[in-house]
Design a protein around this motif. Structure first.
Motif, short mmCIF file in Angstrom:
data_model
loop_
_atom_site.label_atom_id
_atom_site.label_comp_id
_atom_site.label_asym_id
_atom_site.label_seq_id
_atom_site.Cartn_x
_atom_site.Cartn_y
_atom_site.Cartn_z
N UNK A 33 0.85 -1.18 0.00
CA UNK A 33 0.00 0.00 0.00
C UNK A 33 0.89 1.24 0.00
N UNK A 35 0.78 5.63 0.37
CA UNK A 35 -0.01 6.72 0.94
C UNK A 35 0.67 8.05 0.69
N UNK A 37 0.55 11.63 2.87
CA UNK A 37 0.09 12.33 4.06
C UNK A 37 0.46 13.79 3.96
N UNK A 45 -0.79 15.58 11.28
CA UNK A 45 -0.63 14.83 10.04
C UNK A 45 -1.95 14.17 9.66
N UNK A 47 -4.17 11.96 6.39
CA UNK A 47 -4.08 11.19 5.16
C UNK A 47 -4.70 11.97 4.02
N UNK A 50 -4.69 7.21 -0.77
CA UNK A 50 -4.17 5.85 -0.55
C UNK A 50 -4.30 5.06 -1.83
N UNK A 91 4.20 13.93 2.77
CA UNK A 91 5.00 12.72 2.95
C UNK A 91 4.40 11.58 2.15
N UNK A 95 3.57 0.77 2.88
CA UNK A 95 3.23 -0.24 3.88
C UNK A 95 3.19 -1.62 3.25
N UNK A 99 3.43 -6.97 7.63
CA UNK A 99 3.89 -6.49 8.95
C UNK A 99 3.27 -5.17 9.36
N UNK A 100 2.48 -4.55 8.49
CA UNK A 100 1.76 -3.32 8.81
C UNK A 100 2.66 -2.17 9.22
N UNK A 101 3.95 -2.29 8.94
CA UNK A 101 4.88 -1.20 9.28
C UNK A 101 4.82 -0.17 8.17
N UNK A 102 4.72 1.10 8.53
CA UNK A 102 4.61 2.17 7.54
C UNK A 102 5.88 3.00 7.56
N UNK A 103 6.52 3.07 6.39
CA UNK A 103 7.77 3.80 6.24
C UNK A 103 7.51 5.07 5.43
N UNK A 104 8.08 6.18 5.91
CA UNK A 104 7.85 7.47 5.27
C UNK A 104 9.09 7.95 4.52
N UNK A 106 11.22 11.49 3.27
CA UNK A 106 11.65 12.65 4.06
C UNK A 106 10.75 13.86 3.88
N UNK B 31 -3.14 -1.08 16.44
CA UNK B 31 -1.74 -0.73 16.22
C UNK B 31 -1.40 0.63 16.81
N UNK B 33 2.02 3.34 16.90
CA UNK B 33 3.34 3.63 16.35
C UNK B 33 3.94 4.86 17.05
N UNK B 35 6.85 7.68 16.16
CA UNK B 35 7.74 8.24 15.15
C UNK B 35 8.48 9.44 15.75
N UNK B 41 16.43 14.06 9.30
CA UNK B 41 16.12 12.64 9.06
C UNK B 41 14.66 12.39 8.70
N UNK B 42 13.86 13.43 8.72
CA UNK B 42 12.45 13.26 8.38
C UNK B 42 11.71 12.50 9.46
N UNK B 43 10.76 11.66 9.05
CA UNK B 43 9.95 10.87 9.98
C UNK B 43 10.55 9.48 10.11
N UNK B 45 10.46 5.81 12.01
CA UNK B 45 9.69 4.89 12.85
C UNK B 45 10.59 4.37 13.96
N UNK B 48 6.72 -0.03 16.95
CA UNK B 48 5.27 -0.13 16.87
C UNK B 48 4.77 -1.36 17.60
N UNK B 105 -4.75 3.16 7.44
CA UNK B 105 -4.49 4.57 7.68
C UNK B 105 -3.96 4.81 9.08
N UNK B 108 -2.71 10.33 13.52
CA UNK B 108 -1.62 10.90 14.31
C UNK B 108 -2.12 11.79 15.43
#
Lengths: 114, 117
Positions: A33, A35, A37, A45, A47, A50, A91, A95, A99-104, A106, B31, B33, B35, B41-43, B45, B48, B105, B108
């Motif tokens: 996925x 996104x 933001x 922040x 959304x 998506x 941003x 995802x 693992x549902x981890x969301x990486x952004x 910069x 969930x 998280x 951040x 370095x931005x955002x 993680x 989580x 989604x 935050x």
């Protein structure tokens, strides 16, 4: 590991113009996925839009649309008829469902000029 | 729902002091998280949780950082001892994930701005 790259640290456009923000990502996954933001100066922040990787149709939300190019691993955001309220940090995020981890990325600081 | 609630909004402390940041996620979200946002370095993680269990803490910078989630409605991020390079805005976000109608989604909080002198 997945990475998200936003190559434009800062952009400025005139009100009512169209602007495109770039995002590329790196992954070996086939399903994921993406996104966009928005972080306005108030800092909260939210959304914007998506996209699911298995859907070929580009997502749209009113004045916001994406150009999703899966083979190129590109996910750009187009803002049409830009408004002063669009001024914000944008941003791009990735995802992986497993693992549902969301990486952004910069971020890109966008200024809409009157 | 009131959204994700973080406290404090601002914290100024001296190097070496302990800092505790708090977060109340949206009820029903599985969930949570943490951040960290900096100009350079931005955002990033940090860690989580899923159903109160830490899933991935690989982003925690070093042993000075720790996070807990004792129950579904509360989490803390602690820095002990704090250093000037820890100065940043720390965001907490919660998410329903992709289960059921979940879209993945993130919702935050308003962030905690930490300044370590």
């Amino acid at each position: 590991a997945q990475t998200v790259t936003q190559s434009q640290p800062e952009m400025s456009v005139q009100e009512a113009e169209t602007v495109t923000l770039s995002c590329t990502y790196d992954t070996s996954e086939s399903n994921y996925y993406l996104f966009w933001y928005k972080q306005p100066p108030s800092r909260q922040m939210i959304l914007v839009i998506r996209q699911e990787a298995y859907k070929q149709q580009n997502a749209t939300e009113n004045r916001f649309s994406v150009n999703f190019q899966k083979a190129a691993k590109s996910f750009s955001l187009k803002i049409s008829d830009s408004q002063l309220g669009d001024t914000a940090m944008y941003f791009c995020a990735f995802m992986k469902p497993r693992d549902d981890k969301i990486i952004f990325g910069k971020g890109t600081r966008l200024h809409i000029l009157p | 729902d009131a959204g994700v609630i973080q406290s404090p909004r601002h914290e100024v402390t001296e190097m070496g002091q302990e800092v505790t940041l708090r977060c109340k996620p949206i009820s029903g979200h599985d969930y949570l998280f943490w951040y960290r946002q900096t100009m350079m370095r931005g955002l990033e993680l940090l860690i989580y949780f899923n159903n109160n269990v830490p899933i991935d803490d690989s982003g925690m910078p070093e042993d000075r950082f720790s996070a807990k989630m004792p129950n579904a409605s509360f989490s803390t991020l602690k820095i002990q001892p704090s250093e000037p390079r820890d100065s940043a805005v720390y965001f907490c976000a919660s998410s329903p994930g992709l289960q059921g109608d979940g879209t993945g989604e993130l919702f935050f909080g308003e962030g905690s701005r930490l300044t370590v002198l």
